[in-house]
Design a protein around this motif. Structure first.
Motif, mmCIF file in Angstrom:
data_model
loop_
_atom_site.group_PDB
_atom_site.id
_atom_site.type_symbol
_atom_site.label_atom_id
_atom_site.label_comp_id
_atom_site.label_asym_id
_atom_site.label_seq_id
_atom_site.Cartn_x
_atom_site.Cartn_y
_atom_site.Cartn_z
ATOM 1 N N LEU A 120 23.800 59.553 23.748
ATOM 2 C CA LEU A 120 23.364 59.095 25.061
ATOM 3 C C LEU A 120 24.441 58.246 25.722
ATOM 4 N N HIS A 121 24.997 57.288 24.942
ATOM 5 C CA HIS A 121 26.030 56.413 25.507
ATOM 6 C C HIS A 121 27.231 57.218 25.985
ATOM 7 N N ASP A 122 27.662 58.185 25.177
ATOM 8 C CA ASP A 122 28.826 58.989 25.549
ATOM 9 C C ASP A 122 28.533 59.859 26.772
ATOM 10 N N SER A 123 27.315 60.409 26.823
ATOM 11 C CA SER A 123 26.955 61.257 27.965
ATOM 12 C C SER A 123 26.886 60.445 29.251
ATOM 13 N N ILE A 124 26.382 59.213 29.138
ATOM 14 C CA ILE A 124 26.326 58.338 30.313
ATOM 15 C C ILE A 124 27.733 57.985 30.777
ATOM 16 N N LYS A 125 28.616 57.733 29.794
ATOM 17 C CA LYS A 125 30.000 57.382 30.139
ATOM 18 C C LYS A 125 30.680 58.532 30.870
ATOM 19 N N LYS A 126 30.387 59.763 30.463
ATOM 20 C CA LYS A 126 31.038 60.922 31.068
ATOM 21 C C LYS A 126 30.363 61.351 32.386
ATOM 22 N N SER A 127 29.038 61.322 32.418
ATOM 23 C CA SER A 127 28.336 61.971 33.535
ATOM 24 C C SER A 127 27.351 61.066 34.267
ATOM 25 N N GLY A 128 27.233 59.810 33.832
ATOM 26 C CA GLY A 128 26.214 58.944 34.426
ATOM 27 C C GLY A 128 26.510 58.580 35.872
ATOM 28 N N GLU A 129 25.430 58.420 36.654
ATOM 29 C CA GLU A 129 25.530 57.994 38.042
ATOM 30 C C GLU A 129 24.514 56.896 38.296
ATOM 31 N N MET A 130 24.903 55.923 39.131
ATOM 32 C CA MET A 130 23.996 54.834 39.466
ATOM 33 C C MET A 130 22.883 55.383 40.372
ATOM 34 N N GLN A 131 21.643 55.202 39.935
ATOM 35 C CA GLN A 131 20.501 55.693 40.714
ATOM 36 C C GLN A 131 19.356 54.702 40.620
ATOM 37 N N VAL A 132 18.467 54.754 41.596
ATOM 38 C CA VAL A 132 17.228 53.977 41.549
ATOM 39 C C VAL A 132 16.106 54.936 41.175
ATOM 40 N N VAL A 133 15.514 54.725 40.019
ATOM 41 C CA VAL A 133 14.435 55.584 39.518
ATOM 42 C C VAL A 133 13.244 54.703 39.185
ATOM 43 N N ASP A 134 12.090 55.030 39.777
ATOM 44 C CA ASP A 134 10.869 54.253 39.530
ATOM 45 C C ASP A 134 11.097 52.776 39.824
ATOM 46 N N GLY A 135 11.864 52.487 40.877
ATOM 47 C CA GLY A 135 12.087 51.110 41.278
ATOM 48 C C GLY A 135 13.143 50.386 40.472
ATOM 49 N N LYS A 136 13.835 51.084 39.543
ATOM 50 C CA LYS A 136 14.849 50.454 38.691
ATOM 51 C C LYS A 136 16.205 51.094 38.987
ATOM 52 N N ARG A 137 17.232 50.256 39.128
ATOM 53 C CA ARG A 137 18.576 50.750 39.403
ATOM 54 C C ARG A 137 19.367 50.768 38.106
ATOM 55 N N ASN A 138 19.881 51.953 37.743
ATOM 56 C CA ASN A 138 20.580 52.057 36.478
ATOM 57 C C ASN A 138 21.512 53.260 36.491
ATOM 58 N N LYS A 139 22.334 53.316 35.465
ATOM 59 C CA LYS A 139 23.253 54.430 35.306
ATOM 60 C C LYS A 139 22.536 55.504 34.500
ATOM 61 N N CYS A 140 22.185 56.613 35.155
ATOM 62 C CA CYS A 140 21.273 57.600 34.579
ATOM 63 C C CYS A 140 21.969 58.941 34.368
ATOM 64 N N ILE A 141 21.358 59.737 33.507
ATOM 65 C CA ILE A 141 21.746 61.133 33.357
ATOM 66 C C ILE A 141 20.485 61.970 33.240
ATOM 67 N N LYS A 142 20.658 63.281 33.434
ATOM 68 C CA LYS A 142 19.553 64.202 33.213
ATOM 69 C C LYS A 142 19.255 64.269 31.722
ATOM 70 N N LEU A 143 17.985 64.374 31.388
ATOM 71 C CA LEU A 143 17.566 64.372 29.991
ATOM 72 C C LEU A 143 18.160 65.547 29.213
ATOM 73 N N ASP A 144 18.300 66.704 29.911
ATOM 74 C CA ASP A 144 18.807 67.865 29.184
ATOM 75 C C ASP A 144 20.283 67.694 28.771
ATOM 76 N N LEU A 145 21.057 66.839 29.517
ATOM 77 C CA LEU A 145 22.436 66.566 29.110
ATOM 78 C C LEU A 145 22.471 65.823 27.782
ATOM 79 N N TRP A 146 21.588 64.838 27.647
ATOM 80 C CA TRP A 146 21.505 64.087 26.379
ATOM 81 C C TRP A 146 21.086 65.036 25.260
#
Length: 682
Positions: free
Chosen positions: A593-619
């Motif tokens: 997960l950490h490596d996938s976020i480092k490579k492909s993560g984008e800052m997004q607001v999801v469910d009122g929370k702002r974080n560096k996210c990825i699609k679940l299927d990438l993980w």
């Protein structure tokens, strides 16, 4: 013999909504005390054959025999054949809420409420009134209410500014005049009387009474003048000069196009009066033919005991058997709380209960004694609920068309009247379309239906309980709330103790940590009308559901509930394993997960929370690749499901729909891959 003659012979006869009511002649009626308040409806078919319906529950046969004993059915040659022809009256269509008016004090705080309902009888309408207490809860009795006039804040402002206040017979007429830009009011009880409690709020005002265009309306004007003549500056009774009998200010505005100037002109042309004796009914109404105002009497509803206060001698009271929805677990028409710590299969158990009641399948070995439709309000985790439903239906071979319905959104049942009314309207529409009655409504979870309130505050919890009780009472069903345990799970339900006091049944889920396959105990910790303390073992079985056409974490497998009769249900939850997430698969998945976020993560607001996210299927793809190509698909699906559940449980990962992100803990080494994860922000 005609229905009227039979009713007159039985006594206490009166005509209500086109049908005759009379005293029920059954000797055992009312515990043998007779029927002083007539509850037997007597009507007849087109062929002149009588029909009987006792609204207190006396059987058709006992009513028929009693009427026959009175000698009122001697002309029937074959009583047995006649009995087979007696049919119950059709169930009347339920009234429909049309409008609701709030009566507030000077500060805008609601004191009492009036509702208007459309009825499907000759009368056409009926009303309900509620007293509102200091906590905002509604009570179906006006006893103790602070009676105020409608639109009191505007009336109070009119006193200070010297404006005229127009007094109407009802709220609808007052709203119509208000739309013209004048101050309008009325009282809560229509034309029946003028309440003394309202007089003090109208002291010192210039009043213009606007009667309805009928004899009753002008009689009401006399009552109002008599009550107000000694306390107001001046009083006028304004004739709106309407064409049709029974029209009022609403028609003046919306039918005849009356405006503020026309209203003011009519008012100025009217002389002030000193006494009710000065009120003169317009000549056009003197010969009008009106339906006389009769006593407000409606057909009694079954059961009468639920509508009023029935006082009984204790010698006549006997125990009544508990009627179960799920035998020994959930009583009919009960308020139930199902609670546990996070990741303890609460939603899986709730879904299983829903399917069992809809299909009649035994729930964890307990018989379903009343099968019926279920409504599931999925306010939490609804993004992945499809896979759970699919796994449950696949595992238990649920028949197509099982009556379980879902609302996949949050609703505020604590403080939003709009949400509550919209929910009721949606349920009513569904009932009408499918002609169903709900046996159970599930709210998953309480927190997502709480509208951001404080669960530990008695006022907030009380408001939620009241709303839940209103839903349960309206649909006469059981209502189950899925809830969380507190920080100390041994202390039971999270939040204010009034919730535990309100529920009839409390179901606790105890997860057996570390058990393989996952297992748990359903503990009946409170059973108001049955045996509590029972424990039922269950296990979670993995179900491969196949591809749904969408790549997501639950697309290939999920869990279903099965009874585990061999479990030692006396055991407590095993101490949770080390929550560092450093187990072999957990550590591998977390690094992926950490490596996938480092490579492909984008800052997004999801469910009122702002974080560096990825699609679940990438993980998922990264984790599968690192496990190696020699791993069987079934083994991978099993490992994937477990590591996700564990990492979410350990609060290392957040999953929302098809998105996920990692949670950065302060005690993590900043030099690890965790350092690339942005901490969660609201």
């Amino acid at each position: 013999m005609q229905a009227e003659q039979i009713a007159q012979a039985l006594g206490n006869a009166r005509r209500v909504n086109g049908q005759w009511m009379a005293s029920c002649p059954v000797s055992s009626h009312g515990q043998g005390n007779g029927d002083r308040n007539p509850s037997l409806c007597v009507s007849e078919t087109d062929e002149g054959k009588p029909l009987f319906k006792c609204f207190s529950g006396c059987s058709q046969e006992s009513v028929f025999n009693a009427v026959k004993d009175y000698g009122l059915l001697d002309d029937l040659p074959n009583p047995t054949d006649f009995l087979t022809q007696i049919k119950p009256l059709p169930k009347p269509q339920e009234p429909v809420l049309e409008q609701e008016w709030h009566y507030t004090d000077e500060d805008g705080v609601v004191q009492h409420i009036k509702q208007r309902y459309k009825t499907f009888d000759a009368k056409g309408k009926t009303y309900k009134q509620f007293r509102v207490d200091e906590n905002g809860r509604r009570h179906a009795s006006m006893t103790g209410a602070n009676i105020v006039p409608y639109n009191l804040p505007e009336v109070d402002f009119a006193r200070k500014t010297g404006r005229t206040v127009f007094l109407c017979e009802g709220e609808k007429a007052a709203d119509a005049l208000k739309s013209l830009g004048v101050v309008a009011t009325c009282t809560h009880n229509g034309a029946s009387s003028f309440p003394e409690d309202v007089v003090k709020h109208l002291v010192g005002l210039t009043i213009a009474i606007v009667p309805d265009n009928d004899l009753v309306g002008w009689e009401y004007a006399r009552k109002a003048v008599a009550a107000l003549k000694a306390v107001t500056k001046s009083i006028r009774v304004v004739d709106l000069q309407l064409d049709e009998v029974k029209e009022d200010a609403y028609e003046f505005v919306h039918k005849y196009g009356g405006d503020k100037d026309r209203l003011v002109d009519l008012t100025k042309a009217t002389q002030a009066i000193q006494s009710e004796m000065d009120v003169t009914t317009p000549a056009r109404l003197n010969n009008s033919v009106e339906t006389p105002v009769l006593e407000e009497l409606e057909l009694p509803q079954v059961p009468l005991q639920r509508e009023g206060f029935k006082l009984e001698a204790w010698d006549s009271i006997e125990d009544e058997p508990v009627e179960w929805l799920v035998k020994g677990v959930i009583p009919q028409k009960s308020f139930v709380a199902l609670y546990a710590p996070p990741a303890s299969f609460k939603s899986f158990i709730a879904l299983d209960i829903a399917e069992c009641i809809a299909t009649g399948r035994a729930f964890l070995g307990n018989e379903i004694t009343r099968q019926g439709a279920v409504l599931y309000i999925a306010g939490e985790g609804h993004g992945g609920i499809g896979s759970r439903i699919k796994a449950l239906k696949t595992h238990h071979e649920t028949p197509v068309g099982a009556p379980v319905y879902f609302l996949r959104r949050q609703v505020n049942l604590r403080s939003s009247k709009t949400d509550l009314q919209d929910l009721v309207n949606a349920i009513d529409d569904l009932k009408a379309i499918h002609e169903i009655n709900f046996e159970l409504i599930i709210i998953d979870t309480l927190a997502r239906a709480f509208g951001g309130g404080n669960e530990n505050a008695s006022e907030d919890m009380g408001a939620f309980i009241t709303a839940a009780g209103a839903i349960q009472g309206k649909y006469e069903c059981s209502l189950l709330v899925v809830h969380h345990a507190g920080k100390d799970a041994t202390k039971g339900l999270r939040g204010h103790s009034s919730l535990l006091g309100a529920v009839d049944t409390e179901l606790e889920i105890i997860r057996i940590e570390g058990a393989q396959p996952p297992k748990g105990i359903l503990h009946i910790s409170k059973q108001k009308d049955g045996e509590d303390g029972q424990r039922i073992g269950f296990k979670m079985v993995e179900v491969t559901t196949g591809s749904s056409g969408v790549i997501d974490f639950d697309g290939a497998s999920s869990l279903a509930v099965e009874p585990d009769e061999e479990m030692d249900t006396e055991r407590k939850s095993i101490k949770p394993p080390d929550k560092t997430g450093k187990g072999m698969n957990q550590r591998l998945a977390l690094n992926c997960l950490h490596d996938s976020i480092k490579k492909s993560g984008e800052m997004q607001v999801v469910d009122g929370k702002r974080n560096k996210c990825i699609k679940l299927d990438l993980w998922r793809d990264e984790f599968k690749a690192r496990m190696g190509s020699d791993v069987q698909l079934a083994s991978f699906n099993k490992a994937w499901y477990r590591v996700k559940a564990d990492l979410v449980d350990f609060k290392k990962v957040v999953i929302y729909g098809d998105m996920c992100w990692a949670v950065y803990a302060e005690d993590d080494d900043a030099k690890t891959a965790n350092s690339v994860v942005v901490s969660i922000k609201k």
